[in-house]
Design a protein around this motif. Structure first.
Motif, mmCIF file in Angstrom:
data_model
loop_
_atom_site.group_PDB
_atom_site.id
_atom_site.type_symbol
_atom_site.label_atom_id
_atom_site.label_comp_id
_atom_site.label_asym_id
_atom_site.label_seq_id
_atom_site.Cartn_x
_atom_site.Cartn_y
_atom_site.Cartn_z
ATOM 1 N N LEU A 14 52.175 33.194 50.790
ATOM 2 C CA LEU A 14 51.560 31.915 50.891
ATOM 3 C C LEU A 14 52.561 30.815 50.025
ATOM 4 N N MET A 60 47.516 29.958 40.691
ATOM 5 C CA MET A 60 48.081 29.750 42.260
ATOM 6 C C MET A 60 48.271 27.969 42.358
ATOM 7 N N THR A 64 48.099 25.618 46.852
ATOM 8 C CA THR A 64 48.271 26.885 47.537
ATOM 9 C C THR A 64 47.022 27.161 48.424
ATOM 10 N N ALA A 83 41.984 27.573 52.107
ATOM 11 C CA ALA A 83 42.673 28.704 52.714
ATOM 12 C C ALA A 83 41.189 29.743 52.828
ATOM 13 N N HIS A 111 30.259 33.548 45.997
ATOM 14 C CA HIS A 111 31.527 33.299 45.091
ATOM 15 C C HIS A 111 31.933 31.571 45.315
ATOM 16 N N VAL A 116 36.003 32.191 40.138
ATOM 17 C CA VAL A 116 35.771 33.553 40.395
ATOM 18 C C VAL A 116 36.103 34.614 39.088
ATOM 19 N N GLU A 120 33.690 42.986 35.767
ATOM 20 C CA GLU A 120 33.910 43.276 34.167
ATOM 21 C C GLU A 120 33.353 41.937 33.422
HETATM 22 C C1 HEC Z 1 46.141 32.502 48.270
HETATM 23 C C2 HEC Z 1 45.427 33.608 47.883
HETATM 24 C C3 HEC Z 1 44.046 33.956 47.735
HETATM 25 C C4 HEC Z 1 42.839 33.217 48.418
HETATM 26 C C5 HEC Z 1 42.948 32.297 49.464
HETATM 27 C C6 HEC Z 1 41.741 33.541 47.765
HETATM 28 N N1 HEC Z 1 42.112 34.336 46.502
HETATM 29 FE FE1 HEC Z 1 40.757 35.313 45.285
HETATM 30 N N2 HEC Z 1 42.462 36.028 44.011
HETATM 31 C C7 HEC Z 1 43.752 35.850 44.438
HETATM 32 C C8 HEC Z 1 44.687 36.556 43.580
HETATM 33 C C9 HEC Z 1 46.227 36.627 43.527
HETATM 34 C C10 HEC Z 1 43.659 36.920 42.400
HETATM 35 C C11 HEC Z 1 44.110 37.954 41.272
HETATM 36 C C12 HEC Z 1 44.334 39.051 41.665
HETATM 37 C C13 HEC Z 1 43.060 39.886 41.895
HETATM 38 O O1 HEC Z 1 42.087 40.139 41.203
HETATM 39 O O2 HEC Z 1 43.109 40.476 43.136
HETATM 40 C C14 HEC Z 1 42.289 36.704 43.047
HETATM 41 C C15 HEC Z 1 41.226 37.258 42.471
HETATM 42 C C16 HEC Z 1 39.703 36.784 42.692
HETATM 43 C C17 HEC Z 1 38.674 37.442 42.065
HETATM 44 C C18 HEC Z 1 38.442 38.286 40.912
HETATM 45 C C19 HEC Z 1 38.753 37.550 39.722
HETATM 46 C C20 HEC Z 1 39.129 38.173 38.727
HETATM 47 O O3 HEC Z 1 39.172 37.722 37.559
HETATM 48 O O4 HEC Z 1 39.086 39.518 38.725
HETATM 49 C C21 HEC Z 1 37.646 37.047 43.283
HETATM 50 C C22 HEC Z 1 36.181 37.475 42.857
HETATM 51 C C23 HEC Z 1 38.154 36.242 44.159
HETATM 52 N N3 HEC Z 1 39.400 36.119 44.040
HETATM 53 C C24 HEC Z 1 37.328 35.849 45.347
HETATM 54 C C25 HEC Z 1 38.026 35.037 46.062
HETATM 55 C C26 HEC Z 1 37.462 34.202 47.246
HETATM 56 C C27 HEC Z 1 35.605 34.379 47.204
HETATM 57 C C28 HEC Z 1 37.929 33.487 47.866
HETATM 58 C C29 HEC Z 1 37.673 32.546 49.124
HETATM 59 C C30 HEC Z 1 36.768 31.653 48.853
HETATM 60 C C31 HEC Z 1 39.401 33.831 47.488
HETATM 61 N N4 HEC Z 1 39.249 34.565 46.436
HETATM 62 C C32 HEC Z 1 40.362 33.390 48.031
HETATM 63 C C33 HEC Z 1 44.455 35.262 45.486
HETATM 64 C C34 HEC Z 1 43.438 34.409 46.377
#
Ligand code: HEC
Ligand code: HEC
Ligand code: HEC
Ligand code: HEC
Ligand code: HEC
Ligand code: HEC
Ligand code: HEC
Length: 346
Positions: A14, A60, A64, A83, A111, A116, A120
């Protein structure tokens, strides 16, 4: 923090796509100049920078996820795309989308993409707040009370997801609670926030209230000192059982009617335990607690006792002997009287 490989790849992909495709040279700070001020954009479009910036999503940048934003935004009158969570969270997201509950709630119902956190960092009550947007707390209490004794205690202490999702393992999490003069929740106790604890800690870090040697680990001795300190008389440690890692298979699990699922879970979950301290930003930070300290209900966790959780084979045998002992007198006495009835007739 461990990162799912697929998430990393989707992220990199992305990023690669976002840079050339994005029509905007605006940086996160530029976006926040407007969206970070309620006065500029109003409540609905306000993004709280203080809460967004410490999250994994902030790494990000805004563009992004909002690729279509242009340099002329918002004057271009173009709608800005957002996204899809599933682009990056295939595994957990896919698991949720396969449940019947996916018909009832989408990711962003539970969420806020700009706030996010991992499991923990979130407290049980904060997780339950997500559910209570749609599931009226009083109705839930009433429907669960039909089969669950002390339903209000269970519902206020346990995250809903402890019973409504499956997980590999469970851990015990302790939180500091304090007596609230006005509130009646948790029998007059509710979670202490950062400011509450800062009053006790004064100049020092709030961690020092309990982690005396500052090693980010709570020993049984430290728990005992905390519980016995007269200055902390109105602070209590409240415990609960939480999934070790989140799963999103939201459903009603048959074994959650089974009281022994938690109450006889025994040393397994009781060994892995944490103390969660509130942070200034309104989330929580965990510290490990010495193995077995949770089983020391006398000094370690006097205000937390999951009846039956400390069950051990030896104690069961001793208990059986005590119960049998109680029956031996009347039964023995009766038997003797029966056997000797002829003698007594004389
Ligand atoms: C462009 C990629 C991307 C998109 C789109 C995205 N995320 Fe994430 N998200 C990530 C990354 C990278 C992390 C950090 C790694 C992980 O915890 O998996 C993360 C972490 C999270 C976490 C955990 C945070 C933590 O501190 O552990 C949550 C909850 C989350 N995302 C929810 C969402 C939700 C709900 C959506 C849609 C509204 C979303 N994400 C969209 C990439 C994305
Ligand atoms: C000059 C102030 C300003 C800046 C800078 C700005 N925005 Fe906006 N943004 C707005 C206004 C005002 C709206 C509402 C526009 C409308 O309703 O037509 C908006 C709308 C949006 C929306 C759509 C909300 C919706 O649901 O319709 C998104 C998403 C968005 N902006 C993201 C961004 C991102 C990402 C950046 C940085 C790359 C950014 N904005 C920079 C003022 C700004
Ligand atoms: C991980 C992806 C992600 C990142 C990073 C992200 N957003 Fe969003 N944003 C979303 C999603 C998804 C929605 C749509 C939420 C919904 O449907 O309720 C959204 C919605 C919005 C909205 C509409 C109002 C709202 O809250 O629903 C605005 C404005 C906005 N984002 C601005 C920003 C700004 C400014 C940044 C950077 C400071 C940013 N976003 C960073 C995913 C992201
Ligand atoms: C019914 C509520 C609900 C819905 C809907 C939901 N989640 Fe969650 N999710 C939670 C709860 C509760 C947690 C625990 C942490 C928290 O509260 O943020 C969590 C945690 C997460 C995490 C962090 C995992 C970790 O490492 O702790 C990710 C990533 C995530 N959800 C992604 C998603 C995605 C993607 C969707 C949509 C496909 C989704 N969630 C839908 C309730 C929900
Ligand atoms: C956006 C609204 C919404 C949110 C948020 C939400 N739910 Fe639901 N949920 C529903 C609706 C609608 C139903 C179907 C009607 C009903 O049973 O109340 C439902 C049904 C359920 C059911 C019964 C389904 C079954 O298979 O037996 C459970 C259990 C449940 N939700 C748990 C939760 C939990 C736990 C959370 C928080 C992590 C949550 N829900 C968050 C809307 C929501
Ligand atoms: C101790 C485990 C446990 C906890 C904690 C728990 N539930 Fe349940 N829940 C169950 C079981 C088991 C059922 C199935 C009850 C039945 O079949 O009558 C159920 C049923 C439900 C239903 C289906 C319809 C109904 O109202 O009975 C909903 C919705 C629900 N729970 C939501 C929640 C929410 C929201 C929370 C958190 C505030 C929560 N539950 C906490 C075990 C639990
Ligand atoms: C998901 C885990 C879970 C399940 C399932 C569960 N409990 Fe509990 N139970 C707890 C927790 C956590 C507490 C609170 C312990 C504390 O704070 O001291 C508790 C407290 C209690 C208490 C009050 C103990 C006291 O010291 O006041 C009783 C009684 C009780 N449970 C009975 C039951 C019965 C009966 C069932 C089955 C119908 C059941 N529980 C199912 C986790 C569970």
């Amino acid at each position: 923090m461990k990162m799912d490989c697929r998430i990393l790849w989707s992220f990199l992909l992305l990023m690669a796509l976002a840079v050339p495709l994005s029509a905007s040279a605006m940086e996160m700070d530029d976006c926040l100049d407007c969206h970070g001020e309620v006065d500029e954009v109003g409540e609905d479009l306000f993004i709280d920078g203080d809460k967004f910036l410490p999250t994994e999503h902030a790494d990000m940048g805004c563009v992004t996820c909002h690729e279509s934003v242009t340099d002329e935004h918002p004057d271009d009158g173009e709608a800005v795309t957002s996204a899809d969570c599933l682009d990056c969270h295939e595994e957990l997201g896919g698991q949720y989308m396969a449940t019947a509950h996916a018909e009832n709630a989408v990711c962003s119902d539970c969420h806020n993409p700009h706030q996010v956190h991992g499991i923990e960092s979130v407290s049980g009550p904060d997780m339950n707040q997500q559910c209570s947007q749609c599931h009226d707390s009083i109705e839930v209490m009433d429907s669960h009370a039909e089969w669950l004794p002390q339903a209000s205690l269970h519902i206020s202490k346990l995250p809903c997801i402890t019973c409504h999702t499956s997980a590999e393992g469970y851990v015990i999490v302790l939180n500091i609670t304090q007596k609230q003069k006005k509130s009646e929740g948790l029998k007059g106790y509710s979670f202490s926030n950062y400011a509450d604890l800062k009053e006790y800690a004064g100049e020092k870090e709030i961690q020092s209230l309990i982690d005396i040697d500052g090693d980010n680990h709570i020993s049984l001795a430290e728990l005992r000192t905390f519980n016995r300190n007269p200055a902390y008389k109105s602070l209590h440690l409240s415990g609960t059982m939480v999934p070790g890692e989140i799963s999103h298979d939201l459903t009603t699990l048959d074994n959650r009617y089974d009281c022994t699922f938690c109450h006889a879970s025994g040393p397994g979950s009781m060994q892995t335990s944490f103390l969660a301290l509130p942070t200034e930003g309104g989330i929580y930070q965990r510290m490990t607690v010495e193995d077995g300290a949770m089983l020391d209900t006398l000094y370690g966790t006097p205000n937390f006792y999951m009846t039956g959780s400390t069950r051990s084979a030896t104690m069961n045998i001793i208990g059986l002997i005590i119960i049998c002992g109680g029956f031996i007198m009347p039964i023995g006495h009766g038997t003797l009287r029966f056997l000797t009835r002829k003698n007594r007739q004389h």
